[in-house]
Design an enzyme around this catalytic site. Structure first.
Site: not given
Ligand code: CAA
Length: 379
Positions: A125-126, A242-243, A268, A336-337, A363
């Site tokens: 994704l990122s 995932g969270r 200790r 620290q401990i 995530e």
């Molecule tokens: N669950 C389900 N649906 C969701 C949601 C959620 N938590 N959050 C948003 N949506 C849906 C909304 O309902 C909306 O749907 P519609 O099209 O029907 O309206 C759509 O998604 C868009 O939502 P928003 O307008 O609210 O989106 P936003 O741009 O404001 O972003 C955000 C919301 C929560 C900030 C999101 O962008 C986000 O979670 N960002 C973080 C991304 C992330 O976690 N990246 C991690 C990378 S993966 C990783 O780290 C894996 C690894 O390697 C370990």
């Protein structure tokens, strides 16, 4: 909420604890130092069923509930957070995503190998400019009839090199914004797929985090997950689950650091007593234990809601926000401990402190979790 653990839960917890102690602990310091991916250990985790715990037995998985997954993640993460992030991504983001939203063909094609750990998966994704703001996808997936052509770059991809199967989130129709994004399964061996730079990280150093490049890579349309334009919702949905995995990882780092501190405090001696007899240390241990217990309850609550088929977006964000904070605080106190011993590698806690930090970043950063929680509250 019923947090009573069943016989099955306890057996899973015990198996994970035993595996972590016997197979992950030996060499964990060296793997961290050399940034060496735990290939053999992950293979064994697959054989024991830890890589596809929640996948239905119909597709070769363990058919377990999310609580079992939390318990196993905690035990594995107590010892080796690099192995547990690989486990978490494979279970939560890849296997669960395919099983929940993929076509029957995709499930048959990919899940048996992923769930048994014969191959592992990655979630892409990122991007350089799409971290927290995940809608800003620059990677494109252009519709060409029966296939898509993918171009772009992904950053900080966990399992980036070791994975054979990658779920790629890409923009197909910029006009439609997040509703033009697709989730596509691609294989590492396909033409146009290049594994880029490996990141030299502060923590979880044995996990392989890479950038990936796609150059005119052809992906059959049958490898799209869900309907056209479902990719962003897919990503948000799998990240909710995932969270829970990362919250359990943070919980494990905290409880691993706490257990080592407790043991150390009983051995200790300073000023004529075991340091556990000093109130200054007792207060620290009491606070660490309390925070860990609270984090564990939040993890189990999120898992329980998921298992009941209820909405768990807010609960999983709360679990991740709090558990990652606890991981950072507890591992810092653990150093620290341990005093000077805590600052050297042999005692493990310095690694745990470094590993803890990423749980507040990946995530979704802690700030993203607060956005998700606030939206839930204000809705
Ligand atoms: N669950 C389900 N649906 C969701 C949601 C959620 N938590 N959050 C948003 N949506 C849906 C909304 O309902 C909306 O749907 P519609 O099209 O029907 O309206 C759509 O998604 C868009 O939502 P928003 O307008 O609210 O989106 P936003 O741009 O404001 O972003 C955000 C919301 C929560 C900030 C999101 O962008 C986000 O979670 N960002 C973080 C991304 C992330 O976690 N990246 C991690 C990378 S993966 C990783 O780290 C894996 C690894 O390697 C370990």
């Amino acid at each position: 909420m019923d947090f009573q653990l069943t016989e099955e839960h306890l057996a899973v917890q015990e198996a994970a604890r035993e595996f972590a102690q016997s197979e992950l602990l030996p060499g964990v310091i060296e793997r961290d130092e050399k940034q060496e991916f735990p290939t053999e250990q992950i293979k064994k985790m697959g054989e024991l069923g830890f890589m596809g715990m929640m996948v239905s037995p119909d597709y070769g998985g363990g058919g377990m509930d999310t609580k079992s997954y939390v318990l196993a993640m905690e035990e594995i993460s107590k010892v080796d957070a690099s192995a547990s992030v690989c486990m978490s991504v494979n279970n939560s983001l890849v296997c669960w995503g395919i099983e929940e939203y993929g076509s029957e063909d995709l499930k048959q094609k990919y899940l048996p190998q992923l769930a048994s750990g014969q191959i592992i998966g990655a979630f892409c994704l990122s991007e350089p400019e799409a971290g927290s703001d995940a809608t800003m996808q620059r990677t494109t997936a252009i519709d060409q009839g029966d296939h898509y052509i993918i171009n772009g770059t992904k950053n900080w991809i966990t399992n980036g090199n070791s994975a054979s199967v990658h779920i790629i989130i890409a923009q197909s129709d910029v006009e439609k914004k997040h509703r033009g994004i697709n989730a596509l399964i691609a294989e590492k061996s396909w033409e146009g797929f290049t594994v880029g730079k490996k990141e030299n990280k502060m923590g979880i150093r044995a996990s392989d985090t890479h950038s990936l490049m796609f150059n005119d890579m052809k992906v059959p349309k049958s490898n799209r997950i869900g309907e056209d334009g479902f990719g962003f919702k897919f990503a948000m949905s799998v990240l909710n689950g995932g969270r829970i995995g990362i919250a359990a990882q943070a919980l494990g780092i905290a409880s691993g650091a706490y257990e080592l501190s407790l043991q150390y405090a009983k051995e200790r001696k300073t000023f004529g007593h075991e340091i556990a007899k000093h109130q200054a240390i007792q207060f620290k241990l009491a606070e660490m234990a309390t925070k860990i217990e609270a984090a564990r309850l939040l993890c189990l609550q999120a898992a329980d809601l998921k298992d009941q088929g209820k909405n768990y977006a807010q609960a999983s964000a709360m679990a991740k926000l709090y558990a990652s904070q606890v991981a950072m605080e507890v591992s810092t106190e653990a150093v620290q401990i341990h005093g000077g011993y805590g600052f050297v590698k042999e005692y493990h806690v310095e690694r745990m402190m470094r590993d803890a930090k990423i749980t507040q970043i990946y995530e979704g950063t802690s700030e993203i979790q607060k956005i998700v929680i606030a939206r839930g509250i204000l809705k």
